[in-house]
Enzyme design. Structure first.
Site, PDB file in Angstrom:
ATOM      1  N   GLY A 222       0.646  -1.153  -0.133  1.00 16.56           N
ATOM      2  CA  GLY A 222      -0.048   0.127   0.043  1.00 16.56           C
ATOM      3  C   GLY A 222       0.780   1.210  -0.052  1.00 16.56           C
ATOM      4  N   ASP A 223       1.896   1.157   0.766  1.00  9.31           N
ATOM      5  CA  ASP A 223       2.894   2.289   0.594  1.00  9.31           C
ATOM      6  C   ASP A 223       3.541   2.534  -0.538  1.00  9.31           C
ATOM      7  OD1 ASP A 223       2.687   3.147   3.606  1.00  9.31           O
ATOM      8  OD2 ASP A 223       3.513   1.045   3.719  1.00  9.31           O
TER       9      ASP A 223
END
Length: 707
Positions: free
Chosen positions: A496-497
């Site tokens: 996600g990052d």
């Protein structure tokens, strides 16, 4: 409806599709920067060929004269209008040098050179960019569809996604008027334009005294993950600022060979512990490893863990601005074995106050954010994104550069002017107070988040299933399936990052949100397939992930479309349907159908009959009879059945099939679709998937006629 009316309707539709994709934030920012040219002696030089030359002259006339209000004249020149210079340079040096030589003569450091081109490939414009760099001028471009050489070379670009050159030029005219309106608004408001519209060159100089400029990594070993196109010199200069909560990640990787004798617990033996940055620090490091200069604005404690984290960030060449944490730096520990996380320990559930370093650190953060090309807020709910002073700065920064907000259920609400929010499925459902884990549930959660925090675009990530982009809460979403599937032991930590950081960088480089999200899905998929966070570990555990491309799922037997839909639905599967003429099957069709098939358990194509197609496209169509079109479609692995319909629209066949998902191409983005209400009334969802730019049946037919 006459042929002339059909042409006019199609022409207006093309313009309606292209206009909503204009990067209004960047255009307004350009207008603010033009407002300052009247006060500091700098000038604007505009260049273009043909119709773009006329529009260049239109813009300079508005600046030297006036747009809507009285103000001091702004120095602006259209270089093609210097007819004696143009003819002399062309005669002596060749037409490719016609603008470059004038740029060298008239431009200096801090001047702005705006290049206008429908194609973005004119050699004389590319030479002008090189000349502008030589003299230290800032370069902007208004171009047609990206990617193109001109948009890649300049400092900032606004691209227009449209097939027709005339549509591109009409959007450029809208951009010109928007720039002028923004310029007038800044002048009318009496804004200090040396701050409100400062160029990136000036902003970088402002930060030189307190925040050292960040240089791209000189280590040749890390290569960009998941980005298929080469990185240019301009893209290397894309400066990303990450704001958010940082902590230290500890991964203990061991072996599980037995269960405890006195209680039902796995016993982890041996192994090794890896340290790496976590939270916003991980997002910053992942972006830095792509070769981009990155600054992290966070809050660290005055403790050993904080020192360890800072050392890891220094090693990754991430510049740190520390707001100060009035307590201990957080640590998260994962216990892993056989490629899976067995337990996660959060050693600091109570979040200490942020802001120990006071106004000095906040002022330093502001200077860096005002010079950023893109801003990512990586909120982990520990106080940085909720800090009042930081929020005021972020609100200001969001007006100048694309700001992406990666939220947390315990975190702060995004600031005004946020471009895109990136919750994952679980976060979106918590924020929206909605249950369910299907695609339809995710779309509805994204819609509720968009309405709660809007106006804002929502890019909801769906773990191994890709992402959903909802540009407008009232319009169908764009669904982007993953392009690579990791093996069973792949570690998705940080995906996600990685997605949010890549998305921010793509937006900063002028990509449209749809293209940026598609690129981020591809990049994040490749990151997980390549081992995820293990690429950052200084000590590696055993085992490696397997990679491969996903299949389209089990192909259903080719039989009657309605019988197939009923059978798939009866066993709990998802029926996907798509409609179209498919007169000349091309790469855009193939990609649309492949992506549609990944969204469910069967794909049924609703195909216009010959009579239906003739009424829609005119008496010269179809080129290929319906029977042959159906045969070609059924030969595709992605297509499970074809249903021909004779009406003008596929509404009757949709009623018969009752698909859970109705798919349209991404070229319908921003438009209301007539089938959407019907599909919704039947309990289904209308979604968009990306399309291959530059392909259309009409253009193929026209090209064939010209041969």
């Amino acid at each position: 409806m006459t042929a002339d009316t059909l042409i006019a309707t199609d022409y207006v539709k093309q313009l309606a599709r292209a206009l909503p994709e204009l990067d209004l934030r960047r255009v307004e920012g350009w207008g603010a920067q033009l407002a300052e040219l009247g006060s500091d002696g700098r000038r604007l030089l505009v260049v273009g060929n043909g119709g773009s030359a006329a529009q260049a002259q239109h813009l300079t006339a508005e600046l030297v004269g006036r747009f809507q209000m009285e103000r001091p004249p702004i120095s602006a020149l259209s270089l093609h209008a210097e007819t004696s210079s143009v003819t002399a340079i062309s005669n002596d040096y060749g037409y490719e040098e016609v603008f470059a030589r004038q740029v060298r003569a008239h431009a200096g450091p801090g001047d702005i050179v705006l290049l206008m081109s429908g194609s973005g490939r004119s050699p004389n414009l590319l030479r002008a960019v090189e000349a502008a760099r030589e003299v230290g001028a800032v370069t902007w471009a208004l171009t047609g569809p990206a990617p193109n050489p001109l948009a890649t070379l300049v400092d900032e670009a606004v691209t227009v996604t449209a097939e027709a050159l005339s549509t591109v030029q009409e959007c450029h005219l809208v951009a010109i008027h928007l720039m002028c309106a923004a310029m007038d608004a800044v002048v009318a408001a009496g804004v200090d334009t040396t701050k409100a519209g400062a160029s990136r060159t000036d902003a970088a100089e402002d930060t030189a005294g307190s925040a050292p400029a960040v240089q791209p990594s000189s280590d040749p070993s890390p290569e960009p993950v998941g980005e298929g196109e080469p990185t240019t010199a301009h893209e290397d200069r894309t400066h990303l600022v990450v704001v958010g909560d940082a902590f230290l990640d500890r991964d203990h990787v061991g072996r599980v060979e037995r269960v405890a004798s006195d209680e039902p617990a796995l016993v982890v033996t041996g192994g090794i512990t890896h340290l790496r940055p976590g939270g916003a620090a991980l997002a910053a490091v992942l972006s830095a490893r792509q070769g981009y200069p990155v600054t992290l604005v966070t809050a660290l404690g005055q403790d050993t863990v904080g020192d360890q984290l800072r050392a890891l960030l220094d090693e990754a060449r991430v510049e740190v601005i520390d707001l100060g944490l009035d307590g201990s730096t957080a640590v998260k520990t994962r216990i892993r074995a056989v490629g899976r996380t067995l337990m996660m320990l959060d050693e600091h559930n109570v979040c200490p106050p942020v802001g120990r370093e006071g106004d000095t650190a906040l002022a330093e953060a502001r200077r860096v954010l005002m010079a950023a090309d893109g801003v990512l807020v990586s909120d982990y709910g520990r106080g940085v994104a909720a800090h009042a002073g930081m929020r005021a700065v972020l609100t200001e920064a969001a007006r100048r550069a694309p700001l992406v907000w990666d939220p947390h259920p315990r975190g702060a609400v995004p600031v005004a002017h946020t471009a895109v929010v990136t919750p994952n499925s679980r976060e979106a459902r918590l924020i929206a107070s909605r249950a369910g884990d299907t695609l339809s549930d995710d779309i509805e959660a994204a819609r509720l988040v968009g309405r709660e925090w809007g106006p804002v675009q929502v890019a909801l990530t769906r773990h191994e299933h890709g992402a959903v982009l909802l540009a407008d809460a009232d319009l169908p979403p764009l669904v982007i399936p993953t392009t690579a599937a990791p093996g069973g032991e792949a570690d998705p930590c940080g995906a996600g990052d990685f997605f949010a950081g890549h998305l921010t960088t793509m937006l900063a480089r002028g990509r449209l949100p749809s293209a940026a999200v598609a690129s981020a899905v591809e990049a994040a998929s490749a990151y997980v397939a390549a081992g995820g966070p293990r690429s950052l570990d200084r000590l590696h555990g055993d085992g490696s992930p397997t990679t491969g491309r996903p299949g389209a799922g089990p192909i259903a037997t080719k039989r009657g479309a309605i019988e197939l839909a009923n059978a798939v639905r009866a066993r709990g599967g998802t029926v996907v349907a798509a409609g179209g003429c498919f007169d000349l099957l091309h790469a855009g069709h193939v990609q649309l159908l492949e992506q549609a098939r990944r969204l469910g358990d069967c794909l049924i194509v609703c195909l216009n009959s010959d009579d239906s197609l003739s009424r829609l496209k005119g008496p010269s169509r179809p080129i290929v009879p319906a029977e042959q079109r159906a045969l070609v479609l059924e030969a595709l692995a992605s297509v499970d059945a074809v249903q021909v319909f004779d009406e003008d629209t596929p509404e009757e066949v949709i009623r018969a099939l009752q698909p859970e998902i109705w798919v349209k191409g991404g070229d319908y983005s921003g438009m209301e679709l007539p089938e959407d209400k019907l599909v919704s009334s039947l309990g289904g969802r209308t979604v968009l998937v990306p399309f291959v730019d530059g392909w259309s049946t009409s253009s193929l037919i026209e090209s064939a006629r010209m041969l």
